[in-house]
Design a protein around this motif. Structure first.
Motif, short mmCIF file in Angstrom:
data_model
loop_
_atom_site.label_atom_id
_atom_site.label_comp_id
_atom_site.label_asym_id
_atom_site.label_seq_id
_atom_site.Cartn_x
_atom_site.Cartn_y
_atom_site.Cartn_z
N LEU A 33 -15.16 -5.55 -5.04
CA LEU A 33 -14.17 -5.31 -6.09
C LEU A 33 -13.35 -4.06 -5.77
O LEU A 33 -13.90 -2.99 -5.52
N MET A 34 -12.03 -4.23 -5.75
CA MET A 34 -11.08 -3.13 -5.58
C MET A 34 -10.21 -3.05 -6.83
O MET A 34 -10.23 -3.94 -7.67
N TYR A 35 -9.40 -1.98 -6.89
CA TYR A 35 -8.47 -1.82 -8.00
C TYR A 35 -7.07 -1.50 -7.48
O TYR A 35 -6.91 -0.77 -6.50
N VAL A 36 -6.07 -2.03 -8.17
CA VAL A 36 -4.68 -1.64 -7.92
C VAL A 36 -4.38 -0.39 -8.73
O VAL A 36 -4.50 -0.39 -9.96
N VAL A 37 -4.00 0.67 -8.02
CA VAL A 37 -3.63 1.93 -8.67
C VAL A 37 -2.32 2.38 -8.04
O VAL A 37 -2.27 2.70 -6.85
N PHE A 57 -9.21 1.41 -3.48
CA PHE A 57 -7.99 1.25 -4.27
C PHE A 57 -6.89 0.69 -3.38
O PHE A 57 -6.69 1.17 -2.26
N LEU A 58 -6.19 -0.32 -3.87
CA LEU A 58 -4.94 -0.75 -3.25
C LEU A 58 -3.83 0.00 -3.95
O LEU A 58 -3.67 -0.11 -5.17
N VAL A 59 -3.07 0.78 -3.17
CA VAL A 59 -2.10 1.70 -3.76
C VAL A 59 -0.68 1.31 -3.33
O VAL A 59 -0.24 1.63 -2.22
N PRO A 60 0.05 0.59 -4.19
CA PRO A 60 1.45 0.32 -3.91
C PRO A 60 2.32 1.49 -4.38
O PRO A 60 1.88 2.33 -5.16
N CYS A 120 -1.31 -0.48 4.62
CA CYS A 120 -1.14 -1.90 4.33
C CYS A 120 0.36 -2.18 4.36
O CYS A 120 1.13 -1.52 3.66
N VAL A 121 0.77 -3.14 5.17
CA VAL A 121 2.20 -3.50 5.24
C VAL A 121 2.44 -4.71 4.34
O VAL A 121 1.80 -5.76 4.50
N GLY A 122 3.35 -4.55 3.40
CA GLY A 122 3.69 -5.64 2.49
C GLY A 122 4.70 -6.58 3.12
O GLY A 122 5.80 -6.16 3.48
N LEU A 123 4.31 -7.84 3.25
CA LEU A 123 5.21 -8.85 3.82
C LEU A 123 5.97 -9.54 2.69
O LEU A 123 5.76 -10.71 2.38
N ASP A 124 6.86 -8.78 2.06
CA ASP A 124 7.69 -9.28 0.95
C ASP A 124 8.99 -9.82 1.54
O ASP A 124 10.05 -9.23 1.39
N THR A 125 8.87 -10.94 2.21
CA THR A 125 9.93 -11.42 3.09
C THR A 125 10.95 -12.25 2.32
O THR A 125 10.62 -13.32 1.80
N ASP A 126 12.18 -11.76 2.28
CA ASP A 126 13.25 -12.34 1.48
C ASP A 126 14.34 -12.87 2.40
O ASP A 126 14.90 -12.11 3.21
N LEU A 127 14.65 -14.15 2.30
CA LEU A 127 15.68 -14.75 3.15
C LEU A 127 17.02 -14.03 3.04
O LEU A 127 17.81 -14.01 3.98
N GLN A 128 17.29 -13.44 1.89
CA GLN A 128 18.57 -12.76 1.69
C GLN A 128 18.59 -11.36 2.31
O GLN A 128 19.64 -10.73 2.37
N LEU A 145 -6.26 1.69 0.50
CA LEU A 145 -5.32 0.88 1.27
C LEU A 145 -3.96 1.15 0.66
O LEU A 145 -3.69 0.75 -0.48
N VAL A 146 -3.13 1.87 1.38
CA VAL A 146 -1.83 2.29 0.83
C VAL A 146 -0.74 1.37 1.36
O VAL A 146 -0.54 1.27 2.58
N ASN A 147 -0.06 0.71 0.44
CA ASN A 147 0.92 -0.31 0.80
C ASN A 147 2.33 0.26 0.91
O ASN A 147 2.77 1.05 0.08
#
Length: 271
Positions: free
Chosen positions: A180-184, A204-207, A18-26, A231-233
């Motif tokens: 239902l999934m869980y963040v772990v 599991f969504l795994v960040p 899973c690709v995190g689109l944490d898009t920061d203008l800075q 789903l590993v982020n």
């Protein structure tokens, strides 16, 4: 997207990235700032470079909300650009009284057409159930997160059970593993085996892989189930692999590296 479709994508791409689109203008490359919509342009090029290696994209909604109406427009354009066979996660961490949660669910599932949303469980069943009323849409419930403050509450014990364990146990009464999934968090890899025992069939969504130092091999070894169930982020390590004009190429290279590691783990698990 239903469970079987998600698993088919995992098998097809030999990936649970899973690709995190944490898009920061800075943080995006400076040459993009002159474009009409720098956030969308960055996301577009990241998606072009990584879509063959990933099965999910996860925009963190805060990065878009912070920009006001233009941010929401960039987010909507991004969602419409993501290929339809890729799972989408609204990392919004919503959760409120029932009627408010129902409106949040409509916003993200009907108006924006995300496949899933992260939800905070603190207010209990009536705050979560409205998100579960949508066919082929998923709730990803915060269980054991990777941030330093997770231990403030999640590890508190009552009747011999930690709070996060009670969240996992109780919430399984509200829905099935098909919705239902869980963040772990990946930094909780040492606990992954016991968490998997609590929820053997759930995804599991795994960040926490990449910049946060999570161990993909350990997460995979102890977290996989018969349908992968992970789903590993990874966000910063991929999308900010370069701040130069080659940022998209470098992002693709980093995503491919993770996918290749995941392929090995899937092979080891006979999936």
């Amino acid at each position: 997207m239903n469970r079987s479709q998600l698993f088919e994508q995992i098998k097809k791409k030999k990936s649970y990235l899973c690709v995190g689109l944490d898009t920061d203008l800075q943080k995006i490359p400076k040459h993009l700032l002159s474009s009409a919509d720098p956030i969308f342009e960055f996301n577009k090029q990241i998606i072009d470079a990584t879509h063959e290696y990933t099965v999910a994209y996860k925009p963190n909604i805060a990065f878009y909300e912070a920009l006001g109406p233009k941010g929401w427009e960039s987010l909507q354009r991004t969602l419409e650009y993501i290929p339809k066979d890729i799972f989408t996660i609204a990392d919004a961490k919503r959760g409120d009284i029932g009627n408010t949660s129902s409106l949040y669910a409509r916003a993200f599932f009907e108006q924006m057409n995300f496949d899933s949303i992260t939800v905070a469980p603190y207010m209990g069943e009536d705050s979560v159930k409205p998100f579960l009323e949508f066919k082929n849409k998923w709730v990803i419930l915060l269980a054991h997160t990777s941030n330093p403050g997770a231990s403030d509450f999640q590890l508190l014990e009552s009747n011999g059970r930690k709070l996060y364990e009670e969240v996992i146990r109780k919430s399984q009464e509200w829905s099935t593993p098909d919705q239902l999934m869980y963040v772990v968090g990946a930094t909780q890899a040492d606990k992954m085996q016991s968490i998997r025992a609590l929820a053997p069939d759930h995804f599991f969504l795994v960040p926490g892989i990449g910049a946060q130092g999570g161990d993909l091999e350990m997460v995979s070894k102890y977290g996989m189930n018969k349908q992968c169930g992970l789903l590993v982020n990874s966000a910063r390590a991929i999308i900010y692999a370069s701040s130069e004009t080659d940022f998209n190429k470098r992002a693709g290279e980093e995503a491919k590296k993770v996918q290749q590691e995941m392929e090995e783990q899937l092979l080891a698990a006979s999936l």
